[in-house]
Design an enzyme around this catalytic site. Structure first.
Site, PDB file in Angstrom:
ATOM      1  N   SER A 264       1.168  -1.640  -0.008  1.00 47.80           N
ATOM      2  CA  SER A 264      -0.392  -0.584  -0.024  1.00 47.80           C
ATOM      3  C   SER A 264       0.845   1.474   0.005  1.00 47.80           C
ATOM      4  O   SER A 264       1.992   1.840  -0.857  1.00 47.80           O
ATOM      5  CB  SER A 264      -0.988   0.102   1.222  1.00 47.80           C
ATOM      6  OG  SER A 264      -2.159   0.896   0.864  1.00 47.80           O
ATOM      7  N   ASP A 490      -8.509  -4.253  -6.128  1.00 51.87           N
ATOM      8  CA  ASP A 490      -8.300  -3.722  -5.009  1.00 51.87           C
ATOM      9  C   ASP A 490      -8.793  -2.916  -4.669  1.00 51.87           C
ATOM     10  O   ASP A 490      -9.173  -1.864  -5.836  1.00 51.87           O
ATOM     11  CB  ASP A 490      -6.761  -3.653  -5.133  1.00 51.87           C
ATOM     12  CG  ASP A 490      -5.760  -3.036  -3.887  1.00 51.87           C
ATOM     13  OD1 ASP A 490      -7.215  -2.166  -2.732  1.00 51.87           O
ATOM     14  OD2 ASP A 490      -5.636  -2.628  -3.632  1.00 51.87           O
ATOM     15  N   HIS A 519      -7.324  -6.077  -0.985  1.00 49.07           N
ATOM     16  CA  HIS A 519      -6.436  -4.986  -1.071  1.00 49.07           C
ATOM     17  C   HIS A 519      -4.668  -5.770   0.488  1.00 49.07           C
ATOM     18  O   HIS A 519      -4.942  -6.097   1.205  1.00 49.07           O
ATOM     19  CB  HIS A 519      -6.686  -3.894   0.006  1.00 49.07           C
ATOM     20  CG  HIS A 519      -5.508  -2.759   0.731  1.00 49.07           C
ATOM     21  ND1 HIS A 519      -5.168  -2.456  -0.171  1.00 49.07           N
ATOM     22  CD2 HIS A 519      -5.132  -2.101   1.087  1.00 49.07           C
ATOM     23  CE1 HIS A 519      -4.481  -1.599  -0.313  1.00 49.07           C
ATOM     24  NE2 HIS A 519      -3.739  -1.650   0.806  1.00 49.07           N
TER      25      HIS A 519
END
Length: 555
Positions: A264, A490, A519
């Site tokens: 991320s 995602d 995610h």
């Protein structure tokens, strides 16, 4: 792109539901990301964590590495005392209630504090500490080097991640020193806390101008608290300085180069580090990609279609379990139940577990529940919607555990430090629009397409009232032979971001998890195909001959 991965991902938001044994931080709303930001039983912050709170701006300024950023040799190195410091390795256990410390201790990890300059332009000035953990390589004959971890956020802890990452790596883990790092001002590092009454600035804009104006006032108040309580350090809470800290950690560990695993927001940090220190990386894995050209304090903009797709997937799951949750027998009925809760909260706040949940909070709860598409996460969100629905009409409801944690994160100040540092990083990296009218127009346009999520992803945030960044953002450039990983659905770090980075770096390869609204993938989702691709690369240092596509595991 939060929380675990901790709610991977971007500005992460509140705890993501169904947090597995490992978490990733995501972009913020989830203020806790679905990111692997922390493993173990740590709460997961739903991704907004880059992907979570904002997504918009572009990086245009190319910043050449400075003397402070580039490691030097011999006596000319202004950072010599930091690069050559002796690390005092000790137990990671802070006390009998330290669950992260217990997991690290059981994994034979040790911890140390690394001293770094607050301001790299003044290396002889004030210092702060960066906390790290390390599980040493046991296959010393084939040792590759140190693998540094970042689970996302920004603002997510990674010091607790080495045990579960080492497990995900299987036998190749024996060849690495696996190193968790709490970035500057995060977790066990020198802290930052603006004393906010909330753990996240992510909120829905409300249904009308009066509601939006309340959010403008909240954003201004939160920014003011940071200036009052942490104004002396805010200019140095940036991704570029975190990258500089990483290079001090590298040098203090005695490593000429480091390997890196970032989720991320951690993918953006990895891109910045590789740009600032182009000769200091070895094997690089980036999971849940941030597009560096769109990194800014509004990272969640543009994620509405992915989140709507994820919501529909959850609605189909909940409809098939109407007997358990009572939300509707068809996906349409379930979606109507969500819309009904939001409309009711707009009329009168819902009394839930001592909190009053209004139209600004309900969509963030739903948003935070959509960073993972497994049964446990879906069940947590279904129970949360059921509880909110029961509260319509004023009946006080005792919330389910995940909803209680999420509301506590959003509506009290127990996680003030998380929201403070996440915001400080985003605001310190890239300027945001200053005029509330810009946000209001964006909210209105987005509302027409998605009334539930548009007012969340386009809402104003404290960066509108922040001092301008001290440095221009890094222009990520060049060609890095990294392994990229992303799920097609995602909802925090959207798949388009990974495709953009893949084109930017022709020598890279992309591992795609097809058909998952997820995610963070590697070591988190249970895709043997994706995990094998990553572990083979970490073992050999050779990227796949071509991009890899993995199907969502069945069952």
């Amino acid at each position: 792109m939060t929380g675990s991965p901790s709610s991977p991902g971007f500005p992460d938001s509140p705890p993501s539901p169904g947090t597995p044994s490992r978490t990733v931080s995501s972009p913020a709303p989830s203020a806790r990301s679905g990111r692997p930001a922390t493993a173990g039983r740590r709460r997961r912050r739903p991704p907004l964590s880059i992907a979570a709170l904002c997504l918009a701006g572009a990086l245009t300024a190319t910043v050449a590495p400075t003397a402070a950023a580039e490691p030097a040799h011999a006596a000319a190195d202004p950072l010599a005392r930091y690069h050559r410091q002796h690390l005092d390795w000790k137990s990671c256990l802070l006390g009998p209630d330290d669950e992260t410390g217990k997991e690290l201790q059981q994994a034979d990890a040790q911890c140390a504090d690394v001293t770094v300059p607050l301001n790299y332009a003044e290396p002889d000035g004030r210092t702060i500490t960066v906390a790290i953990s390390r599980i040493r390589a046991t296959d010393t004959a084939r040792r590759v080097g140190a693998l540094l971890l970042n689970g996302g956020g920004p603002g997510g802890q990674s010091i607790g991640d080495p045990p579960w990452v080492r497990t995900a790596m299987k036998q190749v883990g024996e060849r690495y020193d696996v190193v968790g790092v709490d970035p500057r001002f995060v977790g066990r590092s020198t802290p930052l806390d603006c004393r906010w009454p909330t753990g996240s600035f992510v909120r829905g804009a409300g249904s009308d101008r009066a509601g939006f104006d309340r959010m403008v006032a909240l954003a201004e108040e939160l920014a003011g608290r940071c200036r009052t309580h942490q104004g002396d350090v805010l200019p140095y809470v940036t991704t570029r300085n975190t990258a500089r800290d990483m290079d001090v950690v590298r040098a203090a560990l005695g490593e000429p180069r480091i390997s890196y695993l970032g989720y991320s927001y951690g993918t953006y940090l990895g891109q910045v580090y590789a740009t600032m220190f182009p000769r200091r990386t070895d094997r690089v894995v980036l999971d849940g990609l941030v597009d560096p050209g769109r990194y800014n304090p509004r990272l969640l903009r543009g994620t509405e279609p992915a989140n709507r797709h994820a919501l529909k997937g959850w609605a189909a799951w909940a409809a098939a379990r109407h007997t358990a949750y009572g939300l509707g027998r068809t996906p349409g009925e379930v979606l109507a139940a969500v819309d009904g809760v939001q409309a009711a909260a707009g009329r009168t706040p819902l009394p839930i577990g001592g909190h009053r949940v209004d139209e600004h909070v309900v969509p963030v709860v739903v948003f935070s529940g959509l960073s993972q598409d497994n049964d446990a996460a879906y069940a947590d969100l279904a129970r949360a919607v059921r509880d909110m629905r029961r509260a319509v009409g004023g009946r006080t409801v005792t919330p389910s555990p995940w909803l209680a944690e999420t509301l506590g994160f959003l509506l009290d100040g127990s996680d003030s430090a998380y929201g403070s540092v996440q915001t400080a990083i985003l605001c310190g990296d890239v300027s945001a629009p200053r005029s509330p009218e810009v946000y209001w127009r964006d909210v209105q346009r987005a509302r027409a397409k998605d009334p539930l999520f548009g007012p969340v992803t386009n809402n104003i945030n404290p960066c509108a009232f922040w001092d301008p960044p001290r440095e221009r953002p890094t222009t990520v450039r060049g060609d890095l032979p990294a392994l990229l990983v992303n799920a097609t659905g995602d909802p925090r770090s959207i798949y388009r971001n990974a495709q953009t980075v893949r084109r930017m770096w022709p020598s890279s390869r992309l591992v795609t998890l097809r058909g998952a609204d997820q995610h963070a993938v590697y070591g988190v989702y249970g895709s043997s195909c994706a995990d094998k691709a990553v572990n083979t690369y970490l073992a050999t240092g050779r990227l796949p001959a071509k991009d890899v596509t993995c199907d969502r595991p069945s069952g």
